[in-house]
Design a protein around this motif. Structure first.
Motif, PDB file in Angstrom:
ATOM      1  N   ARG A  85     -20.102  -5.945   2.626  1.00 40.10           N
ATOM      2  CA  ARG A  85     -20.896  -5.431   1.515  1.00 40.10           C
ATOM      3  C   ARG A  85     -21.839  -6.508   0.990  1.00 40.10           C
ATOM      4  NH1 ARG A  85     -17.626  -3.074  -3.479  1.00 40.10           N
ATOM      5  NH2 ARG A  85     -16.174  -2.647  -1.763  1.00 40.10           N
ATOM      6  N   VAL A  86     -21.388  -7.749   0.990  1.00 40.90           N
ATOM      7  CA  VAL A  86     -22.249  -8.859   0.573  1.00 40.90           C
ATOM      8  C   VAL A  86     -23.495  -8.909   1.450  1.00 40.90           C
ATOM      9  CG1 VAL A  86     -22.451 -11.375   0.470  1.00 40.90           C
ATOM     10  CG2 VAL A  86     -20.411 -10.256  -0.439  1.00 40.90           C
ATOM     11  N   TYR A  87     -23.312  -8.821   2.763  1.00 41.39           N
ATOM     12  CA  TYR A  87     -24.455  -8.885   3.672  1.00 41.39           C
ATOM     13  C   TYR A  87     -25.389  -7.695   3.489  1.00 41.39           C
ATOM     14  CZ  TYR A  87     -22.205 -12.722   6.139  1.00 41.39           C
ATOM     15  OH  TYR A  87     -21.634 -13.930   6.452  1.00 41.39           O
ATOM     16  N   MET A  88     -24.817  -6.513   3.351  1.00 45.29           N
ATOM     17  CA  MET A  88     -25.656  -5.330   3.200  1.00 45.29           C
ATOM     18  C   MET A  88     -26.470  -5.394   1.913  1.00 45.29           C
ATOM     19  SD  MET A  88     -26.812  -2.507   4.308  1.00 45.29           S
ATOM     20  CE  MET A  88     -25.767  -2.087   5.711  1.00 45.29           C
ATOM     21  N   PHE A  89     -25.824  -5.763   0.802  1.00 42.76           N
ATOM     22  CA  PHE A  89     -26.524  -5.819  -0.470  1.00 42.76           C
ATOM     23  C   PHE A  89     -27.523  -6.965  -0.525  1.00 42.76           C
ATOM     24  CE2 PHE A  89     -23.655  -3.270  -3.558  1.00 42.76           C
ATOM     25  CZ  PHE A  89     -23.618  -2.233  -2.646  1.00 42.76           C
ATOM     26  N   GLU A 127     -19.916   2.100  -0.214  1.00 38.14           N
ATOM     27  CA  GLU A 127     -21.116   1.380  -0.612  1.00 38.14           C
ATOM     28  C   GLU A 127     -22.029   1.080   0.572  1.00 38.14           C
ATOM     29  OE1 GLU A 127     -18.093   0.554  -1.419  1.00 38.14           O
ATOM     30  OE2 GLU A 127     -17.938   0.566  -3.607  1.00 38.14           O
ATOM     31  N   ILE A 128     -21.444   0.775   1.722  1.00 37.66           N
ATOM     32  CA  ILE A 128     -22.269   0.449   2.879  1.00 37.66           C
ATOM     33  C   ILE A 128     -23.070   1.662   3.336  1.00 37.66           C
ATOM     34  CG2 ILE A 128     -22.146  -0.052   5.364  1.00 37.66           C
ATOM     35  CD1 ILE A 128     -20.136  -2.198   4.777  1.00 37.66           C
ATOM     36  N   ILE A 129     -22.448   2.818   3.401  1.00 40.19           N
ATOM     37  CA  ILE A 129     -23.177   3.994   3.860  1.00 40.19           C
ATOM     38  C   ILE A 129     -24.205   4.422   2.831  1.00 40.19           C
ATOM     39  CG2 ILE A 129     -21.675   5.817   2.956  1.00 40.19           C
ATOM     40  CD1 ILE A 129     -23.365   5.604   6.427  1.00 40.19           C
ATOM     41  N   ARG A 130     -23.945   4.176   1.544  1.00 40.31           N
ATOM     42  CA  ARG A 130     -24.953   4.482   0.520  1.00 40.31           C
ATOM     43  C   ARG A 130     -26.159   3.579   0.681  1.00 40.31           C
ATOM     44  NH1 ARG A 130     -26.046   2.856  -4.745  1.00 40.31           N
ATOM     45  NH2 ARG A 130     -24.296   1.395  -4.774  1.00 40.31           N
ATOM     46  N   SER A 149     -13.861   0.237 -12.899  1.00 44.71           N
ATOM     47  CA  SER A 149     -12.560  -0.394 -13.111  1.00 44.71           C
ATOM     48  C   SER A 149     -12.620  -1.884 -12.781  1.00 44.71           C
ATOM     49  CB  SER A 149     -11.496   0.292 -12.240  1.00 44.71           C
ATOM     50  OG  SER A 149     -11.855   0.235 -10.873  1.00 44.71           O
ATOM     51  N   THR A 150     -13.690  -2.319 -12.080  1.00 42.91           N
ATOM     52  CA  THR A 150     -13.869  -3.743 -11.754  1.00 42.91           C
ATOM     53  C   THR A 150     -15.307  -4.140 -12.095  1.00 42.91           C
ATOM     54  OG1 THR A 150     -14.425  -3.147  -9.472  1.00 42.91           O
ATOM     55  CG2 THR A 150     -12.129  -3.747  -9.932  1.00 42.91           C
ATOM     56  N   PRO A 151     -15.675  -4.155 -13.374  1.00 41.59           N
ATOM     57  CA  PRO A 151     -17.071  -4.407 -13.754  1.00 41.59           C
ATOM     58  C   PRO A 151     -17.583  -5.779 -13.355  1.00 41.59           C
ATOM     59  CG  PRO A 151     -15.620  -4.478 -15.671  1.00 41.59           C
ATOM     60  CD  PRO A 151     -14.798  -3.953 -14.540  1.00 41.59           C
ATOM     61  N   GLN A 152     -16.727  -6.817 -13.367  1.00 44.68           N
ATOM     62  CA  GLN A 152     -17.204  -8.146 -13.004  1.00 44.68           C
ATOM     63  C   GLN A 152     -17.535  -8.234 -11.518  1.00 44.68           C
ATOM     64  OE1 GLN A 152     -15.143 -11.523 -15.152  1.00 44.68           O
ATOM     65  NE2 GLN A 152     -13.621  -9.940 -15.468  1.00 44.68           N
ATOM     66  N   VAL A 153     -16.691  -7.610 -10.696  1.00 46.48           N
ATOM     67  CA  VAL A 153     -16.942  -7.603  -9.260  1.00 46.48           C
ATOM     68  C   VAL A 153     -18.222  -6.815  -8.970  1.00 46.48           C
ATOM     69  CG1 VAL A 153     -16.087  -6.805  -7.023  1.00 46.48           C
ATOM     70  CG2 VAL A 153     -14.530  -7.899  -8.643  1.00 46.48           C
ATOM     71  N   THR A 154     -18.364  -5.654  -9.620  1.00 50.60           N
ATOM     72  CA  THR A 154     -19.571  -4.858  -9.423  1.00 50.60           C
ATOM     73  C   THR A 154     -20.809  -5.632  -9.842  1.00 50.60           C
ATOM     74  OG1 THR A 154     -18.305  -2.836  -9.829  1.00 50.60           O
ATOM     75  CG2 THR A 154     -20.695  -2.678 -10.003  1.00 50.60           C
ATOM     76  N   GLY A 155     -20.670  -6.446 -10.884  1.00 46.02           N
ATOM     77  CA  GLY A 155     -21.798  -7.249 -11.347  1.00 46.02           C
ATOM     78  C   GLY A 155     -22.310  -8.208 -10.296  1.00 46.02           C
ATOM     79  N   PHE A 157     -22.346  -7.714  -7.010  1.00 41.57           N
ATOM     80  CA  PHE A 157     -23.153  -6.948  -6.067  1.00 41.57           C
ATOM     81  C   PHE A 157     -24.464  -6.495  -6.703  1.00 41.57           C
ATOM     82  CE2 PHE A 157     -18.827  -6.178  -4.277  1.00 41.57           C
ATOM     83  CZ  PHE A 157     -19.033  -6.863  -3.090  1.00 41.57           C
ATOM     84  N   ARG A 158     -24.447  -6.187  -7.989  1.00 41.13           N
ATOM     85  CA  ARG A 158     -25.674  -5.773  -8.669  1.00 41.13           C
ATOM     86  C   ARG A 158     -26.700  -6.901  -8.677  1.00 41.13           C
ATOM     87  NH1 ARG A 158     -23.566  -4.031 -12.953  1.00 41.13           N
ATOM     88  NH2 ARG A 158     -23.720  -1.782 -12.631  1.00 41.13           N
ATOM     89  N   LYS A 159     -26.252  -8.123  -8.825  1.00 42.59           N
ATOM     90  CA  LYS A 159     -27.169  -9.255  -8.801  1.00 42.59           C
ATOM     91  C   LYS A 159     -27.786  -9.452  -7.416  1.00 42.59           C
ATOM     92  CE  LYS A 159     -24.943 -11.870 -12.539  1.00 42.59           C
ATOM     93  NZ  LYS A 159     -24.170 -13.097 -12.895  1.00 42.59           N
ATOM     94  N   LEU A 160     -27.026  -9.130  -6.375  1.00 39.08           N
ATOM     95  CA  LEU A 160     -27.548  -9.272  -5.016  1.00 39.08           C
ATOM     96  C   LEU A 160     -28.683  -8.299  -4.751  1.00 39.08           C
ATOM     97  CD1 LEU A 160     -24.287  -9.706  -2.889  1.00 39.08           C
ATOM     98  CD2 LEU A 160     -26.107 -11.396  -3.202  1.00 39.08           C
ATOM     99  N   ASN A 161     -28.572  -7.089  -5.267  1.00 37.32           N
ATOM    100  CA  ASN A 161     -29.599  -6.076  -5.014  1.00 37.32           C
ATOM    101  C   ASN A 161     -29.610  -5.058  -6.148  1.00 37.32           C
ATOM    102  OD1 ASN A 161     -31.382  -4.164  -3.960  1.00 37.32           O
ATOM    103  ND2 ASN A 161     -30.708  -4.524  -1.866  1.00 37.32           N
ATOM    104  N   PRO A 162     -30.316  -5.355  -7.244  1.00 34.94           N
ATOM    105  CA  PRO A 162     -30.331  -4.444  -8.391  1.00 34.94           C
ATOM    106  C   PRO A 162     -30.851  -3.051  -8.045  1.00 34.94           C
ATOM    107  CG  PRO A 162     -31.247  -6.595  -8.970  1.00 34.94           C
ATOM    108  CD  PRO A 162     -31.083  -6.592  -7.489  1.00 34.94           C
ATOM    109  N   ALA A 163     -31.724  -2.953  -7.043  1.00 36.05           N
ATOM    110  CA  ALA A 163     -32.328  -1.662  -6.710  1.00 36.05           C
ATOM    111  C   ALA A 163     -31.286  -0.645  -6.260  1.00 36.05           C
ATOM    112  CB  ALA A 163     -33.376  -1.836  -5.614  1.00 36.05           C
TER     113      ALA A 163
END
Length: 297
Positions: A85-89, A127-130, A149-155, A157-163
């Motif tokens: 997911r890191v690579y995709m985002f 997330e990858i297929i999305r 349920s994991t807002p910090q973790v989601t944050g 990924f959001r920084k990697l690709n906000p779009a």
């Protein structure tokens, strides 16, 4: 009382995920993969409830008692999907080998201007297929999710690709669903996960691996309200960087009288549970509901 999956803590996953992200993007994939082993061991040892849920599920899907090796593989598969997911985002999706089957189903609905409801699960990588749908295929997908349920973790990924987070709709109030009908009329796609529900939701009891389990009625309700067909999608981790994704037509919008709606909804969600069970058996270590899924709350 909160739903079991809402009570699963982030623990120190934020630290480990930041570490994986830094190494993955700066030192390369081989070192990141090595790092997954001690991280996986840490979580296997120190997450008793999740470990018990893992063993319980694997016992059902594999049909035998499971020990530490199977649980480790279960956790390790999940860790792999986080790394990918890191690579995709981060816009490095070329590192992954994603094979997609049934994409013509989405093309047909998108071209017709009708759109469809995509119903996935916490099986493999939603997330990858999305990301593939938005970045590579040009589909306009809105994703409906419950409160994080994991807002910090989601944050992270959001920084990697906000779009990729612009079209996420957090369900929780009436206003959150405003605009979905217009999105549907324009041929847009709406994605949601059909294997978790919260207590306040309408829920349906279905047979899953031979035992009753709760599934949300939301996919069927939205299908009827928005007049959109239902399509299942599952993106399963195959090997290092490899994924197989499937799209299948599940059901047309239920056009029945009010007194028949409950029966129609139960039938559709049971068919969904059957397909979910099929894909769980196809890739048992891809099941990422690390709590007692069958617990009657």
């Amino acid at each position: 009382m909160k739903q079991a999956w809402l009570e699963v803590p982030e623990r120190s996953s934020l630290f480990w995920l930041n570490t994986i992200k830094w190494i993955a993007l700066r030192a390369g994939r081989w070192l990141s993969r090595l790092l997954l082993y001690p991280i996986t061991i840490y979580f296997v040892v120190f997450s008793y409830r999740a470990r018990s849920a893992s063993r319980n599920f694997l016992r059902k899907v594999l049909g035998r008692d499971c020990g530490w090796a199977e649980v480790f593989r279960h956790y390790h598969t999940f860790a792999h999907t986080l790394l990918d997911r890191v690579y995709m985002f981060a816009g490095q999706g070329q590192r992954l080998d994603i094979r997609i089957k049934g994409l013509e189903v989405l093309d047909e609905y998108a071209r017709s201007g009708r759109g469809c409801l995509l119903v996935g699960a916490h099986l493999g990588s939603f997330e990858i297929i999305r990301a593939v749908g938005k970045l590579q295929s040009g589909f306009h997908i809105k994703a409906l999710v419950y409160g994080e349920s994991t807002p910090q973790v989601t944050g992270i990924f959001r920084k990697l690709n906000p779009a990729l987070f612009e079209d996420i709709v957090y369900v929780g109030d009436i206003g959150s669903l405003i605009g979905l009908d217009e999105h549907a009329r324009q041929g847009g796609l709406i994605a949601l996960l059909g294997d978790r529900s919260v207590r306040a939701d309408k829920r349906i009891r279905c047979e899953f691996f031979g035992e009753p389990a709760w599934f949300p009625e939301a996919p069927v309700l939205l299908s009827r309200i928005l007049d959109m067909p239902l399509v299942t999608f599952f993106c399963l981790h195959r090997n290092d960087g490899g994924y197989d994704a499937w799209f299948e037509h599940l059901a047309d919008p239920p056009r029945v009288d009010r007194n028949q709606r409950e029966t129609a909804a139960r039938c559709i969600m049971q068919n969904y549970a059957n397909r979910l069970e099929y894909y769980c058996r196809l890739a048992p270590y891809n099941w990422f509901n690390f709590y007692d899924f069958w617990k009657d709350e």
